[in-house]
Design a protein around this motif. Structure first.
Motif, PDB file in Angstrom:
ATOM      1  N   GLU A 168       0.833  -1.208   0.000  1.00 21.23           N
ATOM      2  CA  GLU A 168       0.000   0.000   0.000  1.00 21.23           C
ATOM      3  C   GLU A 168       0.867   1.258   0.000  1.00 21.23           C
ATOM      4  O   GLU A 168       1.785   1.377   0.816  1.00 21.23           O
ATOM      5  N   PRO A 169       0.616   2.229  -0.885  1.00 21.63           N
ATOM      6  CA  PRO A 169       1.348   3.503  -0.813  1.00 21.63           C
ATOM      7  C   PRO A 169       1.019   4.247   0.477  1.00 21.63           C
ATOM      8  O   PRO A 169      -0.152   4.480   0.785  1.00 21.63           O
ATOM      9  N   LEU A 170       2.049   4.588   1.226  1.00 24.96           N
ATOM     10  CA  LEU A 170       1.864   5.249   2.514  1.00 24.96           C
ATOM     11  C   LEU A 170       2.566   6.596   2.584  1.00 24.96           C
ATOM     12  O   LEU A 170       2.619   7.201   3.660  1.00 24.96           O
ATOM     13  N   ALA A 171       3.084   7.083   1.459  1.00 22.31           N
ATOM     14  CA  ALA A 171       3.860   8.318   1.485  1.00 22.31           C
ATOM     15  C   ALA A 171       3.813   8.987   0.119  1.00 22.31           C
ATOM     16  O   ALA A 171       3.347   8.406  -0.865  1.00 22.31           O
ATOM     17  N   VAL A 172       4.317  10.214   0.091  1.00 22.98           N
ATOM     18  CA  VAL A 172       4.422  10.983  -1.152  1.00 22.98           C
ATOM     19  C   VAL A 172       5.869  11.407  -1.342  1.00 22.98           C
ATOM     20  O   VAL A 172       6.438  12.100  -0.484  1.00 22.98           O
ATOM     21  N   TYR A 173       6.451  10.960  -2.436  1.00 23.06           N
ATOM     22  CA  TYR A 173       7.794  11.391  -2.830  1.00 23.06           C
ATOM     23  C   TYR A 173       7.631  12.564  -3.784  1.00 23.06           C
ATOM     24  O   TYR A 173       7.050  12.430  -4.852  1.00 23.06           O
ATOM     25  N   ARG A 174       8.139  13.710  -3.380  1.00 20.87           N
ATOM     26  CA  ARG A 174       8.034  14.915  -4.189  1.00 20.87           C
ATOM     27  C   ARG A 174       9.232  14.978  -5.146  1.00 20.87           C
ATOM     28  O   ARG A 174      10.377  15.099  -4.704  1.00 20.87           O
TER      29      ARG A 174
END
Length: 255
Positions: free
Chosen positions: A200-206
């Protein structure tokens, strides 16, 4: 709104290096403060910023007792900054987030839950541009990776690595210009055998314009040095893993 859990959850140490991050650091810290559990400490390491970063992080620390900030004597690079945070970490668990990235509210809770079975876990993440607009498809991590898997492709982002240091102890990043996180993961994988991925995606990489991590040609020399000098691979082995890394990097960033 996320439901807060009792403070008696195991303390989680979060390390964030900051260098000229004034435009993003408040949003990053807010994503930590919005976590569904509150038993954490945030160690902000200012690495010689020349913008308003230090002023902002000092204000954030003053407003939240769980936040501490420290100033490097000069710009020493992200490995030295993160190592200072690792050294000061008081928690049973260690995780990292850079000063322009974000966590979803259940990142800490789900990662902590995963360590009931595995001492080293990491998760998938979204890939957005610097304005938090869609840029690439979500990066879905493998279910598990080994030492040789990481040599072929570093699928463990510093953004989502979560380590039970009460079991594995503290280790430090090599003081090299690039690939410091990869060096740390390999040290742990020598002991654990595998790190386990949360799908599950749990973060945002900017992904910011001009990011060196996106410029694979610029990274070639650092990748080669890493194989030869840190991993102690011979030229033939280094060439093999370099070819795997280049191919996997193309696949990772093609959409």
């Amino acid at each position: 709104m996320a439901i807060k859990k009792p403070i008696n959850t195991p303390l989680i140490s979060i390390v964030t290096p900051c260098y000229n991050s004034a435009a993003y650091i408040e949003a990053t810290v807010k994503s930590i403060q919005n976590q569904s559990i509150i038993g954490w400490e945030l160690l902000l390491i200012d690495d010689g910023s020349t913008d308003a970063t230090l002023e902002i992080v000092s204000q954030l620390a003053e407003a939240d007792a769980r936040i501490s900030y420290f100033q490097q004597p000069k710009n020493l690079g992200p490995a030295a900054a993160r190592n200072r945070g690792i050294e000061m970490a008081r928690g049973s668990y260690l995780t990292f987030i850079d000063a322009d990235d974000l966590w979803f509210p259940y990142f800490l809770e789900r990662s902590l839950k995963a360590t009931e079975d595995h001492a080293f876990v990491f998760s998938s993440y979204q890939r957005l541009d610097e304005n938090l607009q869609p840029y690439l498809s979500d990066f879905i991590v493998p279910k598990r990776v080994s030492y040789t898997d990481i040599l072929k492709s570093n699928s463990i982002s510093c953004l989502t690595a979560f380590i039970d240091i009460s079991k594995l102890g503290k280790k430090y990043m090599p003081l090299i210009k690039k690939r410091q996180d990869m060096g740390l993961w390999l040290q742990y994988l020598k002991e654990t055998g595998y790190a386990y991925g949360i799908q599950e995606p749990l973060a945002v990489y900017r992904i910011r314009q001009g990011s060196l991590s996106r410029n694979k040609l610029a990274l070639l020399k650092y990748q080669w040095q890493f194989y030869r000098e840190f991993a102690n691979l011979n030229p033939l082995q280094s060439a093999y893993y370099m070819a795997c890394w280049a191919y996997n990097g193309y696949v990772k960033y093609r959409n």
